[in-house]
Scaffold this motif. Structure first.
Motif, PDB file in Angstrom:
ATOM      1  N   ASP A   1      13.627 -11.683  13.459  1.00  0.00           N
ATOM      2  CA  ASP A   1      13.367 -12.860  12.638  1.00  0.00           C
ATOM      3  C   ASP A   1      12.264 -12.602  11.611  1.00  0.00           C
ATOM      4  OD1 ASP A   1      13.853 -15.444  11.790  1.00  0.00           O
ATOM      5  OD2 ASP A   1      12.366 -16.320  13.133  1.00  0.00           O
ATOM      6  N   HIS A   2      12.409 -11.505  10.837  1.00  0.00           N
ATOM      7  CA  HIS A   2      11.417 -11.247   9.802  1.00  0.00           C
ATOM      8  C   HIS A   2      12.019 -10.430   8.663  1.00  0.00           C
ATOM      9  CE1 HIS A   2      11.092  -7.150  11.354  1.00  0.00           C
ATOM     10  NE2 HIS A   2      10.182  -6.855  10.445  1.00  0.00           N
ATOM     11  N   LEU A   3      11.425 -10.597   7.497  1.00  0.00           N
ATOM     12  CA  LEU A   3      11.784  -9.810   6.317  1.00  0.00           C
ATOM     13  C   LEU A   3      11.124  -8.447   6.463  1.00  0.00           C
ATOM     14  CD1 LEU A   3      13.173 -10.172   3.454  1.00  0.00           C
ATOM     15  CD2 LEU A   3      10.853 -10.615   2.607  1.00  0.00           C
ATOM     16  N   PHE A   4      11.920  -7.371   6.474  1.00  0.00           N
ATOM     17  CA  PHE A   4      11.335  -6.077   6.844  1.00  0.00           C
ATOM     18  C   PHE A   4      11.422  -5.009   5.759  1.00  0.00           C
ATOM     19  CE2 PHE A   4      15.767  -5.596   8.020  1.00  0.00           C
ATOM     20  CZ  PHE A   4      16.065  -4.268   7.763  1.00  0.00           C
ATOM     21  N   GLU A   5      12.144  -5.264   4.674  1.00  0.00           N
ATOM     22  CA  GLU A   5      12.241  -4.232   3.637  1.00  0.00           C
ATOM     23  C   GLU A   5      12.558  -4.857   2.299  1.00  0.00           C
ATOM     24  OE1 GLU A   5      14.678  -0.067   2.597  1.00  0.00           O
ATOM     25  OE2 GLU A   5      14.774  -0.940   4.618  1.00  0.00           O
ATOM     26  N   ASN A   6      12.020  -4.247   1.245  1.00  0.00           N
ATOM     27  CA  ASN A   6      12.386  -4.614  -0.114  1.00  0.00           C
ATOM     28  C   ASN A   6      12.511  -3.343  -0.952  1.00  0.00           C
ATOM     29  OD1 ASN A   6      12.880  -6.441  -2.334  1.00  0.00           O
ATOM     30  ND2 ASN A   6      10.863  -5.858  -3.091  1.00  0.00           N
ATOM     31  N   ARG A   7      13.550  -3.265  -1.753  1.00  0.00           N
ATOM     32  CA  ARG A   7      13.766  -2.126  -2.637  1.00  0.00           C
ATOM     33  C   ARG A   7      13.743  -2.619  -4.084  1.00  0.00           C
ATOM     34  NH1 ARG A   7      18.786   0.929   0.562  1.00  0.00           N
ATOM     35  NH2 ARG A   7      17.639   1.279   2.521  1.00  0.00           N
ATOM     36  N   LEU A   8      12.673  -2.296  -4.768  1.00  0.00           N
ATOM     37  CA  LEU A   8      12.471  -2.740  -6.137  1.00  0.00           C
ATOM     38  C   LEU A   8      12.751  -1.589  -7.100  1.00  0.00           C
ATOM     39  CD1 LEU A   8      11.445  -4.763  -8.278  1.00  0.00           C
ATOM     40  CD2 LEU A   8       9.136  -3.902  -7.812  1.00  0.00           C
TER      41      LEU A   8
ATOM     42  N   TRP B   1       2.465  -4.294   4.004  1.00  0.00           N
ATOM     43  CA  TRP B   1       3.623  -3.522   3.619  1.00  0.00           C
ATOM     44  C   TRP B   1       3.216  -2.091   3.271  1.00  0.00           C
ATOM     45  CZ3 TRP B   1       8.675  -5.648   2.932  1.00  0.00           C
ATOM     46  CH2 TRP B   1       8.761  -7.024   3.138  1.00  0.00           C
ATOM     47  N   GLN B   2       4.066  -1.138   3.613  1.00  0.00           N
ATOM     48  CA  GLN B   2       3.882   0.260   3.244  1.00  0.00           C
ATOM     49  C   GLN B   2       5.002   0.659   2.282  1.00  0.00           C
ATOM     50  OE1 GLN B   2       1.309   2.409   4.222  1.00  0.00           O
ATOM     51  NE2 GLN B   2       0.402   0.555   5.086  1.00  0.00           N
TER      52      GLN B   2
ATOM     53  N   TYR C   1      17.128   6.524 -11.552  1.00  0.00           N
ATOM     54  CA  TYR C   1      16.312   5.339 -11.292  1.00  0.00           C
ATOM     55  C   TYR C   1      15.045   5.710 -10.530  1.00  0.00           C
ATOM     56  CZ  TYR C   1      18.495   5.630  -6.655  1.00  0.00           C
ATOM     57  OH  TYR C   1      18.926   6.056  -5.422  1.00  0.00           O
ATOM     58  N   GLY C   2      14.068   4.833 -10.651  1.00  0.00           N
ATOM     59  CA  GLY C   2      12.865   4.903  -9.833  1.00  0.00           C
ATOM     60  C   GLY C   2      12.788   3.652  -8.981  1.00  0.00           C
ATOM     61  N   MET C   3      12.339   3.793  -7.742  1.00  0.00           N
ATOM     62  CA  MET C   3      12.346   2.663  -6.813  1.00  0.00           C
ATOM     63  C   MET C   3      11.071   2.647  -5.975  1.00  0.00           C
ATOM     64  SD  MET C   3      15.220   1.639  -3.937  1.00  0.00           S
ATOM     65  CE  MET C   3      15.046   3.144  -2.964  1.00  0.00           C
ATOM     66  N   ALA C   4      10.569   1.456  -5.724  1.00  0.00           N
ATOM     67  CA  ALA C   4       9.499   1.248  -4.755  1.00  0.00           C
ATOM     68  C   ALA C   4      10.135   0.674  -3.491  1.00  0.00           C
ATOM     69  CB  ALA C   4       8.442   0.307  -5.311  1.00  0.00           C
ATOM     70  N   GLN C   5      10.181   1.461  -2.417  1.00  0.00           N
ATOM     71  CA  GLN C   5      10.777   1.047  -1.157  1.00  0.00           C
ATOM     72  C   GLN C   5       9.666   0.598  -0.214  1.00  0.00           C
ATOM     73  OE1 GLN C   5      12.487   4.148   1.244  1.00  0.00           O
ATOM     74  NE2 GLN C   5      13.944   2.766   2.241  1.00  0.00           N
ATOM     75  N   SER C   6       9.579  -0.712  -0.019  1.00  0.00           N
ATOM     76  CA  SER C   6       8.502  -1.287   0.801  1.00  0.00           C
ATOM     77  C   SER C   6       9.055  -1.738   2.145  1.00  0.00           C
ATOM     78  CB  SER C   6       7.857  -2.476   0.087  1.00  0.00           C
ATOM     79  OG  SER C   6       7.308  -2.078  -1.146  1.00  0.00           O
ATOM     80  N   LYS C   7       8.315  -1.402   3.212  1.00  0.00           N
ATOM     81  CA  LYS C   7       8.718  -1.786   4.565  1.00  0.00           C
ATOM     82  C   LYS C   7       7.514  -2.327   5.330  1.00  0.00           C
ATOM     83  CE  LYS C   7      12.491   1.556   5.210  1.00  0.00           C
ATOM     84  NZ  LYS C   7      13.059   2.580   6.121  1.00  0.00           N
TER      85      LYS C   7
ATOM     86  N   GLU D   1       0.844  -1.198   0.000  1.00  0.00           N
ATOM     87  CA  GLU D   1       0.000   0.000   0.000  1.00  0.00           C
ATOM     88  C   GLU D   1       0.877   1.246   0.000  1.00  0.00           C
ATOM     89  OE1 GLU D   1      -3.325   2.158   2.901  1.00  0.00           O
ATOM     90  OE2 GLU D   1      -2.643   0.116   3.281  1.00  0.00           O
ATOM     91  N   PHE D   2       0.572   2.200  -0.865  1.00  0.00           N
ATOM     92  CA  PHE D   2       1.332   3.442  -0.953  1.00  0.00           C
ATOM     93  C   PHE D   2       1.158   4.251   0.332  1.00  0.00           C
ATOM     94  CE2 PHE D   2       1.449   7.948  -2.749  1.00  0.00           C
ATOM     95  CZ  PHE D   2       2.826   8.024  -2.666  1.00  0.00           C
ATOM     96  N   ASP D   3       2.269   4.743   0.889  1.00  0.00           N
ATOM     97  CA  ASP D   3       2.188   5.480   2.163  1.00  0.00           C
ATOM     98  C   ASP D   3       2.180   6.996   1.960  1.00  0.00           C
ATOM     99  OD1 ASP D   3       4.758   6.115   1.492  1.00  0.00           O
ATOM    100  OD2 ASP D   3       5.679   5.387   3.343  1.00  0.00           O
ATOM    101  N   ASN D   4       1.891   7.436   0.718  1.00  0.00           N
ATOM    102  CA  ASN D   4       1.739   8.865   0.401  1.00  0.00           C
ATOM    103  C   ASN D   4       3.030   9.658   0.590  1.00  0.00           C
ATOM    104  OD1 ASN D   4      -1.074   8.698  -0.228  1.00  0.00           O
ATOM    105  ND2 ASN D   4      -1.504   8.586   1.975  1.00  0.00           N
TER     106      ASN D   4
END
Length: 231
Positions: free
Chosen positions: A178-185, A217-218, A203-209, A30-33
């Protein structure tokens, strides 16, 4: 020219689709604005057949570029162990603040990384970077993380200053919680050759946390530029 675009579509695009399949959390987030802007300068201070020494600095503007949310310094030493395998160490100094105050919190981060890479075709390169990092947070608890980056780069010719396109995704894992907390696409990056020694990447990136114990995810959208100079 048409043959070059055909080769790009035939090799880079299918590989990028497979790469994005590892980043499904970002695609569903979900986009966090928040739209953010990252600026990086990287200096290649020394490079020979065995070693590479770099110094990088980065600033990150948060909340639609309304305030400086973080700045970083990253000296790195890498050893070219094999034509397809590098190892390295990085010390990262990071100051970061929230949008509710002016005080920065300081992090000291120590990385060890391995970076395998392969030339799949004359133009297409696949690379990985696996990082084990220790985050020492001032006035807070320290913890271990790992980062796992998978990237594709496609070399271009006869396209003016545009010399390469790329795509990547990077996953972050926290061993304390013990968890996956971020992804940078990064679905697309463009690299321009400005001079024989200087390159610019956009570059453009979607940073999800996601926070500990949360399933949702935000995502913040990041627009970045990276300027590199080789001495």
């Amino acid at each position: 020219m048409m043959n070059k675009f055909y080769r790009l579509f035939r090799t880079f695009v299918p590989a990028a689709v497979l790469l994005f399949s590892a980043a499904l959390p970002s695609l569903k987030a979900e986009f966090d604005n928040d739209v953010r802007y990252w600026q990086t300068v990287s200096l290649n201070l020394h490079e020979d057949e065995d070693w590479r020494v770099t110094m990088s600095g980065q600033t990150r503007l948060f909340d639609d570029a309304k305030f400086l949310g973080a700045w970083l310094l990253l000296p790195t030493v890498e050893y070219k162990m094999h034509p397809n395998f590098d190892v390295g160490a990085t010390y990262l100094l990071e100051d970061i603040r929230s949008d509710c105050g002016d005080e920065y919190g300081r992090l000291h981060i120590f990385w060890l990384h391995v970076s395998p890479h392969w030339q799949l075709t004359d133009d297409l390169k696949f690379s990985m970077r696996h990082v084990l990092g220790y985050r020492a947070v001032e006035s807070s608890e320290n913890y271990w993380i790992s980062r796992h980056r998978f990237a594709l780069s496609y070399k271009l010719e006869n396209m003016g200053p545009l010399v390469a396109v790329g795509a990547s995704t990077e996953l972050f894992y926290n061993y304390e919680t013990d968890h996956l907390f971020e992804n940078r696409l990064v679905p697309l990056s463009l690299t321009f050759k400005l001079t024989d020694q200087m390159k610019l990447s956009l570059y453009g990136m979607a940073q999800s946390k996601r926070a500990q114990g949360c399933q949702s995810w935000q995502t913040a959208y990041v627009f970045g530029q990276s300027l590199s100079y080789k001495f």
